[in-house]
Each structure stands twice: as C-alpha cells, then as structure tokens.
Design a protein around this motif. Structure first.
Motif, PDB file in Angstrom:
ATOM      1  N   ASP A  60       0.384   3.499  -2.214  1.00 51.08           N
ATOM      2  CA  ASP A  60       0.093   2.147  -2.696  1.00 51.08           C
ATOM      3  C   ASP A  60      -0.585   1.299  -1.636  1.00 51.08           C
ATOM      4  N   GLU A  61      -0.060   1.403  -0.421  1.00 52.49           N
ATOM      5  CA  GLU A  61      -0.439   0.402   0.588  1.00 52.49           C
ATOM      6  C   GLU A  61      -1.241   0.963   1.745  1.00 52.49           C
ATOM      7  N   ASN A  62      -1.392   2.269   1.801  1.00 51.04           N
ATOM      8  CA  ASN A  62      -2.014   2.879   2.972  1.00 51.04           C
ATOM      9  C   ASN A  62      -1.358   2.376   4.251  1.00 51.04           C
ATOM     10  N   ALA A  63      -0.059   2.244   4.178  1.00 50.13           N
ATOM     11  CA  ALA A  63       0.701   1.754   5.325  1.00 50.13           C
ATOM     12  C   ALA A  63       2.114   2.309   5.251  1.00 50.13           C
ATOM     13  N   VAL A  64       2.763   2.409   6.410  1.00 47.37           N
ATOM     14  CA  VAL A  64       4.188   2.754   6.431  1.00 47.37           C
ATOM     15  C   VAL A  64       4.890   1.846   7.428  1.00 47.37           C
ATOM     16  N   THR A  65       6.179   1.675   7.198  1.00 45.49           N
ATOM     17  CA  THR A  65       6.954   0.857   8.123  1.00 45.49           C
ATOM     18  C   THR A  65       7.911   1.760   8.882  1.00 45.49           C
ATOM     19  N   PRO A  94       1.709  14.621   9.946  1.00 47.53           N
ATOM     20  CA  PRO A  94       0.435  14.451   9.229  1.00 47.53           C
ATOM     21  C   PRO A  94       0.218  13.109   8.521  1.00 47.53           C
ATOM     22  N   LEU A  95       1.225  12.567   7.843  1.00 44.42           N
ATOM     23  CA  LEU A  95       0.975  11.328   7.088  1.00 44.42           C
ATOM     24  C   LEU A  95       0.650  10.168   8.024  1.00 44.42           C
ATOM     25  N   LEU A  96       1.411  10.064   9.104  1.00 41.18           N
ATOM     26  CA  LEU A  96       1.143   8.975  10.052  1.00 41.18           C
ATOM     27  C   LEU A  96      -0.203   9.208  10.738  1.00 41.18           C
ATOM     28  N   LYS A  97      -0.433  10.466  11.084  1.00 29.80           N
ATOM     29  CA  LYS A  97      -1.708  10.792  11.740  1.00 29.80           C
ATOM     30  C   LYS A  97      -2.880  10.382  10.859  1.00 29.80           C
ATOM     31  N   ALA A  98      -2.734  10.610   9.542  1.00 29.94           N
ATOM     32  CA  ALA A  98      -3.825  10.261   8.633  1.00 29.94           C
ATOM     33  C   ALA A  98      -4.064   8.751   8.632  1.00 29.94           C
ATOM     34  N   LEU A  99      -2.997   7.974   8.679  1.00 35.40           N
ATOM     35  CA  LEU A  99      -3.177   6.512   8.708  1.00 35.40           C
ATOM     36  C   LEU A  99      -3.840   6.082  10.010  1.00 35.40           C
ATOM     37  N   GLU A 105       4.908  -1.921  11.416  1.00 36.28           N
ATOM     38  CA  GLU A 105       4.065  -1.343  10.367  1.00 36.28           C
ATOM     39  C   GLU A 105       2.858  -0.637  10.980  1.00 36.28           C
ATOM     40  N   VAL A 106       2.518   0.521  10.398  1.00 34.18           N
ATOM     41  CA  VAL A 106       1.261   1.181  10.756  1.00 34.18           C
ATOM     42  C   VAL A 106       0.394   1.161   9.514  1.00 34.18           C
ATOM     43  N   ARG A 107      -0.739   0.503   9.607  1.00 34.96           N
ATOM     44  CA  ARG A 107      -1.619   0.350   8.445  1.00 34.96           C
ATOM     45  C   ARG A 107      -2.961   0.998   8.767  1.00 34.96           C
ATOM     46  N   GLN A 146       9.375  15.497   9.150  1.00 34.09           N
ATOM     47  CA  GLN A 146       8.314  16.510   9.216  1.00 34.09           C
ATOM     48  C   GLN A 146       6.980  15.968   8.738  1.00 34.09           C
ATOM     49  N   ALA A 147       7.042  14.974   7.842  1.00 38.29           N
ATOM     50  CA  ALA A 147       5.807  14.522   7.217  1.00 38.29           C
ATOM     51  C   ALA A 147       5.215  13.290   7.885  1.00 38.29           C
ATOM     52  N   LEU A 148       6.080  12.432   8.434  1.00 36.73           N
ATOM     53  CA  LEU A 148       5.602  11.124   8.884  1.00 36.73           C
ATOM     54  C   LEU A 148       5.654  10.971  10.403  1.00 36.73           C
ATOM     55  N   TYR A 149       6.858  10.932  10.954  1.00 35.43           N
ATOM     56  CA  TYR A 149       6.960  10.781  12.412  1.00 35.43           C
ATOM     57  C   TYR A 149       8.344  11.205  12.880  1.00 35.43           C
ATOM     58  N   GLU A 150       8.414  11.472  14.166  1.00 36.80           N
ATOM     59  CA  GLU A 150       9.713  11.682  14.827  1.00 36.80           C
ATOM     60  C   GLU A 150       9.649  10.999  16.172  1.00 36.80           C
TER      61      GLU A 150
END
Ligand SMILES: Nc1ncnc2c1ncn2[C@@H]1O[C@H](COP(=O)(O)OP(=O)(O)OP(=O)(O)O)[C@@H](O)[C@H]1O
Ligand SMILES: [Mg+2]
Length: 290
Positions: A153-158, A120-125, A164-166, A76-80
C-alpha cells in the motif's frame, strides 16, 4: 526507464530473450504506468518468474528476489538486527567508557543503520527503482500475506526501534503464485492480476529456438507440437516451457534432428516426471507424434 506502450515493453522484453504475448505485455506495461504490483498466477513453467527477471533486465533495473516458503517471517523477509555485532559494539563501549556507560546513548547507538541487516523487502525499498520479485507467495502463510499489505500500500515499512523506511521510487513489484492455495482477496485487490497460459504453439517454437542454441526449426516444431499434445492429455503434471526446453536439449545432446517414437520413448523423462504419466504416454506415442 519509461516505456511508451505495451508493444514497446514487448520489444524490450524480446531483446533480453523473454517473449511476451499481448496479455503479458499489457499487464507489465500497466503495472509500470500505474505503479501497481503485478500478481502473476499460472501453471508451473508458464514464465512467471522469468517475466520478473526479464522485466528487470529489459528495464535495466536491479532485481531483488524474495523466495517465499512455509514459515517465512519478517526477520527473513524484511530485516534483522545484527545481534552479534551489537554485542561486540556494546563491549567496546563498555571497555572504552571505563565503567561510565550512558545506558540510553549506548542503546540508541545499537539501533542504527550500521546494525540493521536488510532482507529483500527492505532492500527493495532502499534500492528502488528496482524490480521486487516476491516468488511463490502461495507457499507463505496467511500472516505473511497480511504483513505484505502495508508494504504494498505504502511502499514503506515501520521498524519500531528505527522509524519508517520509505522508498524514494516505488519498486516494480511482481508476485507469483502456482495457485497451490488461493491468495487472499485483500492482497489481490492491491495488485493487477494476470493469469499466464502456456504459450501458443508459434510462441513456444520461438522460445525454444531462442533458448536452445543450434536447435533447427523442424525439431523445435516437433517438440513444441508434442508438448502441446501432452498438455491436452490430462496428465498429473503437464509439462511447462522448462520441460520443452529440457527435451529439446536432450534431443540435441543425443545428436537427433528429428523426434520419432523410438527417441521420444527414450527421452520422455526430460518432459514427464511421474511414472503414471510416463506409462500413459508410452502407450500412445504414435498419437503424440502423428
Ligand atoms: N515467454 C517466455 N519467453 C522466454 N522464455 C520463457 C517464456 N516462458 C517461459 N520461459 C522459459 O521457461 C522456463 C520456465 O519459466 P519460469 O521458471 O519463469 O516458469 P514459472 O512460471 O516461474 O514456473 P514455476 O511455477 O515452476 O516456478 C525458463 O527457462 C524460462 O526462460
Ligand atoms: Mg517460478
């Protein structure tokens, strides 16, 4: 947009209707300048959510909002992955390949940006610069907090299947909490912390006059003064700024230009939401308005 000082940020916020005191303006300025998330804690209605909204508007950045709730998870927060569309795509590949489907290529084509649904979190990145509001983090579970750490920490997710999306530009992250539970130190340590108090009397009068069109100075002062007294009465639910605004609007809707005991008794439901609180205050109305 760069902001030269806390005073300049306060001016920019003022221009979009958010009245910041020195503490808020300094915290916001430092979050921007140091590129750190801002963790805002405070009683309900002290202006935490609207600070993030105000920052986005004042700094002319898109606002991306994640409303936390119990059980919120990465999907719900990052991606599907868009499963139905992936299936359709696979069928189309099968049909066009006349039975000669290269499984590896087909699989690879499923895990591309086309089929990634950004939450939202991925969208923000992907959108940054932007303001990312992670609202009411205290409603989320511990695991979700832990999951946020890498992102902060990293403004990135894997994403395992994708990579990786940074963020090119780190988003300005504002986290809020009503402190229904303590948020972990690990999360707090990564943030600048600001405790929002209810506004002082002068600032609350000013907020009322900004938010309630046609509200005169005298009535604004009476409402703000009464609300300040209510906050000192150890009620089950002390009123926030939202309730002051509601009360002022209710009084105007009734055509009142003054707050007296009779009209206060009739309209207390705009500002108090527990019958115990209503009973207590009704018994002391004279003191409230003295
Ligand atoms: N400093 C301020 N300047 C202008 N408006 C304010 C300010 N503080 C609060 N408000 C107004 O008060 C109302 C409540 O604010 P907000 O929703 O931001 O509170 P909150 O702290 O997020 O509350 P909750 O914890 O219940 O979510 C909003 O209508 C907002 O516009
Ligand atoms: Mg809020």
């Amino acid at each position: 947009m760069t902001v030269a000082s806390p005073e300049k940020l306060a001016e920019a916020l003022d221009s979009v209707g958010y009245l910041a005191d020195d503490g808020i303006a300094t915290a916001g300025f430092l979050a921007l300048r140091l590129g750190r998330p801002l963790f805002c804690e405070g009683e309900p209605g002290t202006g935490k959510t609207s600070l993030a909204l105000g920052l986005a508007e004042a700094l002319d950045m898109p606002l991306i909002r994640l409303q936390c709730h119990e059980g919120i998870d990465a999907a719900q927060a990052l991606y599907e992955w868009d499963f139905p569309r992936q299936l359709l795509h696979l069928r189309a590949l099968e049909a066009s390949g006349n039975g000669h489907l290269d499984v590896e290529t087909a699989e690879q084509s499923l895990y591309t940006e086309r089929f990634l649904l950004s939450r939202p979190l991925l969208k923000a990145l992907q959108t940054a610069p932007c303001v990312l509001l992670i609202d009411e983090i205290d409603r989320a579970d511990d695991e979700f907090e832990a999951f946020l750490l890498q992102l902060l920490d990293e403004n990135a997710v894997t994403i395992p299947e994708f990579g990786e999306v940074r963020a090119e530009h780190p988003p300005l992250v504002v986290l809020t909490s009503n402190r229904t539970r303590e948020v972990h130190d690990a999360l707090k340590r990564r943030c600048l912390y600001h405790w929002l108090e209810h506004p002082g009397l002068g600032r609350e009068i000013e907020i009322l006059r900004r938010k309630v069109p046609h509200l005169g100075e005298a009535l604004a002062t009476q409402v703000a003064t009464a609300v300040h007294r209510l906050r000192e009465m150890e009620l089950l639910k002390p009123p926030g700024v939202a309730e002051s605004i509601d009360w002022a609007q209710a009084l105007l809707a009734l055509g009142k230009s003054e707050l007296d005991a009779a009209v206060a008794a009739r309209t207390l439901g705009s500002v108090l939401k527990y019958s115990e609180d209503l009973d207590r205050v009704r018994a002391k109305l004279d003191k409230l308005l003295a």
